[in-house]
Design an enzyme around this catalytic site. Structure first.
Site, PDB file in Angstrom:
ATOM      1  N   LYS A   1      -4.235  11.398  46.426  1.00 13.55           N
ATOM      2  CA  LYS A   1      -5.172  12.206  45.697  1.00 13.55           C
ATOM      3  C   LYS A   1      -6.088  13.019  46.888  1.00 13.55           C
ATOM      4  O   LYS A   1      -6.254  13.567  47.619  1.00 13.55           O
ATOM      5  CB  LYS A   1      -6.202  11.304  45.405  1.00 13.55           C
ATOM      6  CG  LYS A   1      -6.357  10.921  44.153  1.00 13.55           C
ATOM      7  CD  LYS A   1      -5.957  11.538  43.057  1.00 13.55           C
ATOM      8  CE  LYS A   1      -6.015  11.025  41.828  1.00 13.55           C
ATOM      9  NZ  LYS A   1      -4.836  10.058  41.469  1.00 13.55           N
TER      10      LYS A   1
HETATM   11  C1  LIG Z   1      -3.580   9.536  40.446  1.00 16.14           C
HETATM   12  C2  LIG Z   1      -2.885   8.755  40.206  1.00 16.14           C
HETATM   13  C3  LIG Z   1      -1.857   8.881  39.513  1.00 16.14           C
HETATM   14  C4  LIG Z   1      -2.018   9.796  38.860  1.00 16.14           C
HETATM   15  O1  LIG Z   1      -1.820  11.181  38.698  1.00 16.14           O
HETATM   16  P1  LIG Z   1      -1.734  11.964  38.222  1.00 16.14           P
HETATM   17  O2  LIG Z   1      -2.114  13.665  38.879  1.00 16.14           O
HETATM   18  O3  LIG Z   1      -3.565  11.882  37.481  1.00 16.14           O
HETATM   19  O4  LIG Z   1      -1.063  12.187  36.940  1.00 16.14           O
HETATM   20  C5  LIG Z   1      -0.812   7.499  39.893  1.00 16.14           C
HETATM   21  N1  LIG Z   1      -0.362   7.134  40.873  1.00 16.14           N
HETATM   22  C6  LIG Z   1      -2.067   6.730  41.890  1.00 16.14           C
HETATM   23  C7  LIG Z   1      -1.640   5.776  42.981  1.00 16.14           C
HETATM   24  C8  LIG Z   1      -2.860   7.675  41.409  1.00 16.14           C
HETATM   25  O5  LIG Z   1      -3.845   7.655  42.358  1.00 16.14           O
END
Ligand SMILES: *Cc1c(COP(=O)(O)O)cnc(C)c1O
Length: 497
Positions: free
Chosen positions: A112
């Site tokens: 993120k």
């Molecule tokens: C948010 C997240 C995901 C999923 O990503 P999306 O874009 O919501 O599909 C997968 N792994 C981790 C560690 C995340 O923080």
């Protein structure tokens, strides 16, 4: 060429990129989508050898066409700096015959950070460009990682406040500690009695609450979104797919034009949608492999063409993927419906009403580049253990879901295309599950003892983001019912009515 944005539920009204970023969600509840996906202007050969920041500029300028060169470059240089623990920002590690794109080297050690380090800068720049005087209040629902990354990104950013809702019993202890120790006078963190979907639905309802919007306006404030429904999060995520291809080419791991497959551990469908956009920009991507955990609503969708959230919500060891409503899928649905907002709107209304919808055969045919599968808890921990035992490389639980799904894909298809697994979190963020997967004997240790042990056995330093929270005091202790989200927000903002 200028790119304008419209809602997935009404293509009539177009806005600029900066307006779309500022608003987050369209007024009709739809998501902003670009009117076309721009093609890359430089070849992969030309991009090979360029820095992450250079490639970010090359990609983002094509989508965010109303930002000036200076504005965009400033946003990029403020975002991708020493907050990352490596100059390359997104290193690629090879283990066995697979490439792992490590997107966890930012401030909160999950992917993120790739988008949330830049979003606050895009947003305040967008506010300036549009002469928006109101204070921006970011509302976010988090399954664990978005919350901390958004808090870190927006903390003490002038003209903004941020309120994060997380499922009280649905995140890892380290994730919770990261959030409740967040500094910054403009930050608010709330645990809710409910799961991530409850938090996300509650936040969406607040965005669509006209009465609240009016009260906010009177108080000189407006909401915006840092969730992956904001196009300002999606665009920065396209960057690392372009960057990875250029990097693999530079290092002669692939030939120019050779296709690569990408495997993405998926929850809200933002990350894999970014890969789809990258493919549409011209990056030679073959299969888009969508990996789910036991909340396998997307796997079922790819197999049957029917999206059905009516099922039990499972708490897994990969909490950031514990999601039954993948918001960003709406952008793909809109696209495969032939950019037909009316059709998409009908499907989304059916989802709201009945919890499910079904796409047409014609739409399904356009999903040929996607492959969906899932890994259960046992397969996930097995993946962590086996890769560790054979290579010493330690995966986090989310990336392990992707790894296990990739094994299934290979067994099923015998496809030996070069493959990039998107590694979305540091194993230090999910230490207990990771260490338990490697050996049951670790279960007796405390969370921070496990951190030190992981550092030892994995031969990697404890990331600064973890060191920081070891002794940090808890600064946020609000917990509320999912029905109390509105009153909680009003209390934080000092709105009385
Ligand atoms: C948010 C997240 C995901 C999923 O990503 P999306 O874009 O919501 O599909 C997968 N792994 C981790 C560690 C995340 O923080």
């Amino acid at each position: 060429m200028e790119v304008l944005y419209s809602s997935t539920r009404d293509s009539g009204k177009k806005v600029t990129a900066s307006q779309a970023i500022l608003k987050g969600l369209a007024d009709d509840g739809g998501l902003f989508v670009p009117d076309h996906i721009p093609a890359l202007e430089l070849s992969m050969r030309e991009l090979a050898g360029r820095s992450y920041q250079d490639i970010a500029y090359e990609v983002m300028r094509l989508f965010l066409t109303d930002f000036t060169e200076e504005e965009l470059k400033q946003c990029i240089s403020r975002a991708y700096d020493s907050k990352f623990d490596t100059e390359v920002i997104a290193p690629i590690t090879q283990a066995e015959d697979t490439y792992y794109l490590e997107l966890f080297h930012g401030a909160t050690i999950a992917f993120k950070d790739m988008a949330l380090s830049i979003l606050p800068h895009l947003m305040t720049t967008a506010a300036g460009k549009n002469h928006a005087e109101n204070e921006i209040v970011i509302l976010a629902a988090t399954s664990g990682d978005t919350g901390k990354a958004a808090l870190a990104g927006f903390a003490d950013v002038k003209g903004t406040k941020i309120i994060v809702f997380y499922p009280k019993n649905g995140v890892s202890p380290i994730q919770e500690k990261q959030m409740v120790t967040q500094k910054g006078d403009n930050t608010f963190v709330v645990g809710i009695h409910g799961n991530f979907d409850d938090a996300q639905t509650g936040v969406k309802a607040l965005f669509n609450d006209r009465e609240l919007a009016q009260e906010m306006e009177q108080a000189g404030m407006q909401f915006s979104s840092a969730n992956s429904i904001n196009i300002g999060r999606l665009v920065p995520q396209v960057v690392y797919y372009v960057y990875s291809y250029a990097k693999l080419l530079e290092e002669e791991k692939i030939r120019d034009g050779e296709k690569i497959n990408v495997v993405v551990p998926t929850g809200n469908f933002g990350n894999i949608l970014a890969a789809f956009y990258a493919k549409n920009m011209g990056v030679p991507i073959g299969k888009l492999i969508c990996a789910s955990n036991e909340n396998k609503v997307l796997y079922d969708f790819f197999v049957t063409g029917r999206y059905d959230r009516n099922r039990e919500f499972v708490l897994t060891s990969s909490p950031s993927m514990d999601i039954l409503i993948s918001s960003n899928l709406e952008r793909l649905i809109y696209r495969i419906a032939g950019d037909d907002a009316q059709k998409n709107k009908e499907l989304m209304e059916a989802l709201g009403r009945t919890g499910s919808y079904e796409i047409t055969e014609q739409m399904k045919e356009q999903l040929a580049d996607f492959y969906g599968n899932y890994a259960d808890e046992k397969e996930t921990s097995q993946q962590i253990r086996e890769l560790y035992e054979s290579t010493g490389y330690v995966l986090d639980t989310h990336t392990a879901v992707a790894g296990a799904v990739y094994q299934k894909y290979k067994t099923e298809t015998k496809d030996d295309t070069a493959t990039l697994i998107v590694s979305t979190a540091s194993p230090f963020k999910f230490t207990r599950n990771v260490m338990n997967a490697i050996d049951g004997k670790y279960d007796a240790m405390s969370d921070f003892e496990l951190v030190d042990e992981l550092s030892k056995i994995g031969n990697v330093d404890v990331p600064p983001a973890i060191e920081e929270i070891r002794t940090a005091p808890v600064l946020h202790d609000t917990v509320c019912d999912k029905t109390e989200m509105k009153t909680t927000v009003k209390r934080f903002l000092g709105i009385v009515s």
